[in-house]
Design a protein around this motif. Structure first.
Motif, short mmCIF file in Angstrom:
data_model
loop_
_atom_site.label_atom_id
_atom_site.label_comp_id
_atom_site.label_asym_id
_atom_site.label_seq_id
_atom_site.Cartn_x
_atom_site.Cartn_y
_atom_site.Cartn_z
N LEU A 91 80.24 28.29 -12.01
CA LEU A 91 79.51 27.79 -10.84
C LEU A 91 78.79 26.49 -11.18
N PHE A 136 84.34 27.48 -4.92
CA PHE A 136 83.18 28.38 -4.99
C PHE A 136 83.59 29.82 -4.72
N TYR A 149 75.77 26.58 -3.95
CA TYR A 149 75.61 26.90 -5.37
C TYR A 149 74.47 27.90 -5.58
#
Length: 612
Positions: free
Chosen positions: A396, A362, A425
């Motif tokens: 993502l 991430f 997220y």
């Protein structure tokens, strides 16, 4: 007389420690001395003659008077210095700090003073203090390295005459700050719950004795964070000790991987000093060469596997408190980060490593976003910026899809591994899409060639923000996690609240938003947070988030929908160990108070100030 028969000169009064003796003293005033008449002075000027005639009566200071005054000043000064040394000694004992200065006065008195120099006592360091003098190290030229080696690897510092600091003296249990039973309870809550939210920084389960032996700083960090989440009255004392011990490690050359763990623990949960802790952790991790252990970790060496794992923790923590705040991260996309997928294939990798690596993925995307778009929030989006945003969004989406399926339930924190991926997220998407608001109110904003794209991105940002709030309000399991999640999540929630209220209050016409629905959502969030924080320590950051969200909601609601203004909406923290400004995000809506909450550097908030 022949000089050879002269007796040796007697020691001077200065050498014997006595001042020169002046027998003649001035006792007459200036006026009487000028007339050469007797001056009748009893208790000081004026004398009887000057008083009778109304003359100014003054007495010039003689050499004797000057010497006596100097001697009196010296006596008083020496007394004050001794009192100051005693006070500093008590402070050092209380803080368990080595003696700062130890003057060897006997050596100074016995040694003759060089001609033309001023007396200066010799300075010796405490036996428990490391010597940081300019000449206490040497360099060894290493010819065992190959010609392709890193330039700095051919020289290595060899510390000489360095005394290892007695770290046992810093143990907060030994010093009586807390008892062993209290420390055990703090360690239990940390290992049984908190450590699993951050992918087990501590690694394998350890006993209190092992923690105390490993690092006093680690013990202080675990106890401080444990006390915070148990709402213990000992939190303040543990916090002070953690800060004090951390300060002694600033210039130390004896830091270990356990100290890196301690600083990461402090950074994840102690919001007031997070940036300071992670800065020190990155520096020490670099000095210990943790980033270079990846090569041996891939070969199966367990010790290097553990070192690499800790480096990933440092990387994630660094990005938590850098990118989202507009600061360049200190850890980069190096070999260890690029080999993260291969790391999971090693024989020692476990499920917690997968959770940790999902965060690395991430934040690797977050780094690319940061480096692509920078921090210039006044520059409106142009056409060539739209496609990169969409590509990062796709990345993502892929990370979320992969890791949501990959991760499973955890025996300590339930479904947090999967649900945590969802929260991260949505926040990553909010950070990405909020770029659409850059340059709002400036010439060139929402130019015709990007107007539709900006509308799409802006609405996606609002969707991500509301998704964060709905997860908190609708998921009881997530609510149960809130008294344990790192402060990054508290700030995530706070930013989402500010974002949606700012949109609904000022930009409802530009972005499709149901203002009443937003207000209802935030009101429900406030209700949930107040219930969750009712039993939390007053220093928990989420307590302030709940209070600030309630105050902001009251300010943006129309008068007919407002409830009574909360009496405790602005609470001033008076304890000196914390930065008061960190605990109130609601003091001014049309000002810069959000910056005090470390929120002013979020892109959207910055541009909102310009349009206010």
């Amino acid at each position: 007389m022949d000089s050879s028969h002269q007796s040796p000169n007697p020691p001077s009064r200065e050498m014997s420690g006595k001042g020169p003796e002046i027998t003649r003293k001035i006792t007459a005033c200036v006026a009487c001395r000028k007339q050469k008449i007797k001056c009748n002075m009893h208790d000081g000027p004026p004398c009887s003659r000057c008083k009778k005639r109304g003359l100014s009566c003054t007495v010039n200071k003689s050499l004797q008077m000057i010497l006596e005054s100097d001697a009196d000043w010296k006596t008083k000064t020496e007394s004050r210095i001794r009192a100051l040394e005693g006070a500093l000694g008590k402070v050092a004992d209380h803080l368990t700090l080595p003696e700062l200065l130890d003057y060897d006065m006997e050596d100074a008195a016995d040694s003759p003073e060089p001609s033309g120099s001023h007396a200066r006592p010799s300075l010796t360091l405490s036996p428990h203090e490391e010597k940081h003098t300019p000449h206490n190290f040497d360099l060894v030229m290493d010819d065992n390295t190959g010609p392709g080696a890193i330039p700095g690897s051919v020289v290595s510092p060899v510390i000489v005459h360095s005394v290892e600091q007695n770290r046992a003296d810093q143990d907060i249990v030994t010093r009586g700050i807390i008892t062993a039973d209290q420390a055990q309870s703090f360690l239990d809550i940390y290992q049984n719950r908190l450590d699993h939210f951050v992918y087990r920084i501590m690694g394998d389960r350890v006993t209190l004795a092992q923690v105390r032996k490993a690092s006093p700083l680690l013990l202080a960090a675990v106890c401080t964070v444990g006390a915070l989440h148990l709402a213990s009255p000992y939190f303040e004392k543990c916090y002070q000790e953690f800060v004090t011990i951390s300060a002694t490690h600033t210039f130390s050359r004896r830091n270990t991987v356990e100290d890196v763990r301690a600083l990461c623990i402090g950074a994840f949960w102690l919001s007031g000093i997070s940036w300071t802790c992670i800065g020190a952790a990155v520096r020490i991790a670099t000095e210990l060469q943790l980033h270079r252990s990846i090569f041996k970790a891939l070969s199966g060496e367990r010790n290097h596997y553990l070192r690499t794992r800790l480096y990933y923790v440092v990387y994630v923590c660094d990005h938590h408190f850098s990118i989202a705040y507009g600061r360049p991260p200190m850890t980069r996309q190096d070999d260890a980060i690029r080999a993260s997928s291969a790391f999971l294939q090693t024989e020692h990798a476990v499920e917690d490593d997968a959770r940790l690596l999902s965060q690395v993925k991430f934040w690797s995307v977050g780094t690319e976003v940061y480096e692509t778009f920078g921090v210039d929030v006044e520059r409106p989006l142009t056409l060539d910026m739209i496609e990169p945003i969409r590509r990062y969004a796709i990345k993502l989406d892929e990370i979320r899809a992969y890791w949501t399926e990959r991760l499973s339930q955890n025996r300590y924190v339930g479904n947090y591994p999967r649900k945590g991926v969802g929260l991260h997220y949505h926040f990553a998407k909010l950070y990405l899409y909020s770029i659409a608001f850059r340059g709002i109110g400036r010439p060139g904003f929402k130019s015709p060639d990007v107007a539709l794209d900006i509308d799409e991105l802006a609405n996606s940002a609002l969707l991500s923000a509301t998704a964060i709030l709905r997860v908190v309000t609708q998921d009881p399991e997530i609510q149960n996690f809130l008294n344990g999640l790192p402060t990054y999540f508290d700030i995530m929630i706070a930013f989402a609240v500010v974002f949606v209220l700012k949109i609904s209050n000022k930009y409802a016409a530009a972005v499709r938003v149901d203002t009443s629905d937003i207000h209802s959502l935030v009101a429900e969030l406030v209700r949930v947070l107040k219930a969750v924080t009712s039993n939390m320590h007053s220093r928990h950051l989420l307590v302030s988030v709940a209070r600030g969200a309630e105050t902001l909601l009251e300010r943006v609601r129309p008068p007919e929908a407002r409830g009574p203004f909360p009496a405790n909406a602005h609470v001033v923290m008076t304890q000196p160990t914390f930065d008061d400004s960190l605990y109130d995000i609601s003091s001014q809506w049309n000002g810069t108070s959000f910056d005090n909450f470390f929120m002013g550097e979020f892109d959207f908030l910055d541009v909102c100030w310009y349009a206010s």
